[in-house]
Enzyme design. Structure first.
Site, PDB file in Angstrom:
ATOM      1  N   GLU A 134       0.827  -1.222   0.000  1.00 40.86           N
ATOM      2  CA  GLU A 134       0.000   0.000   0.000  1.00 40.86           C
ATOM      3  C   GLU A 134       0.857   1.266   0.000  1.00 40.86           C
ATOM      4  OE1 GLU A 134      -2.979  -0.355  -0.775  1.00 40.86           O
ATOM      5  OE2 GLU A 134      -3.041  -2.499  -0.348  1.00 40.86           O
ATOM      6  N   HIS A 137       1.896   2.176  -3.388  1.00 43.69           N
ATOM      7  CA  HIS A 137       0.833   2.858  -4.146  1.00 43.69           C
ATOM      8  C   HIS A 137       0.922   4.380  -3.977  1.00 43.69           C
ATOM      9  CE1 HIS A 137      -1.755  -0.082  -5.994  1.00 43.69           C
ATOM     10  NE2 HIS A 137      -1.919  -0.774  -4.887  1.00 43.69           N
TER      11      HIS A 137
HETATM   12 ZN    ZN Z   1      -2.676  -2.676  -4.671  1.00 43.22          ZN
END
Ligand code: ZN
Length: 168
Positions: A134, A137
């Site tokens: 995450e 991202h």
């Molecule tokens: Zn992802």
């Protein structure tokens, strides 16, 4: 709360580098709640704001089996990484693709919660993998970036074809 639209690879907005959250207001809390609802709705274990087209450093995670232990990570930062672990990853923005990725086995990180309070935590196993995935991202990085260029190209073609079929 509402269900947000998830962007799919190769949407260029997935490459945006998210900016730090400075204002911990009601609007942020509502957005974070909507992200959580969207993640549960799509049966994901993590979602970053860049995946819904919002370039802010907000992540929601829930790796519990009962789906009742949500974590809101705002302005998260990895403090240290330890060990190495290979596990199969998937991503709500790269549907139906699962590939093995090497990550650190343990992470120490800190993040702010919805009220802006800073918490420092250790994670290992699935949670450690999820946090690294995450946080990538938020810097515009996807798990398929760890694969070979050829594999990534194959995935891109497959998803573009599926998107065309869905539009037809
Ligand atoms: Zn992802």
């Amino acid at each position: 709360m509402s269900i947000l639209d998830i962007l799919y690879y190769p949407d260029p907005k997935l490459r945006d580098c998210a900016k730090p959250v400075e204002l911990f207001d009601q609007q942020l809390a509502e957005f974070a709640d909507s992200m959580l609802e969207t993640m549960y709705h799509s049966s994901g274990i993590g979602l970053a704001a860049t995946q819904v087209g919002v370039a802010k450093r907000v992540v929601v995670i829930d790796v519990s089996e009962e789906r009742d232990q949500p974590q809101f990570l705002i302005n998260p930062e990895i403090l240290s990484l330890e060990g190495e672990e290979v596990s199969e990853e998937g991503c709500l923005s790269v549907p139906s693709v699962y590939e093995k990725v090497t990550r650190a086995e343990r992470v120490r990180f800190r993040a702010q919660d919805k009220s802006g309070d800073m918490v420092e935590m250790d994670a290992e196993g699935l949670l450690a993998v999820c946090i690294q995935h995450e946080l990538d991202h938020l810097d515009g990085k996807l798990f398929i970036d760890y694969l070979s260029g050829l594999k990534r190209q194959r995935i891109r073609k497959k998803l573009e074809k599926e998107a065309r079929l869905a539009q037809a």
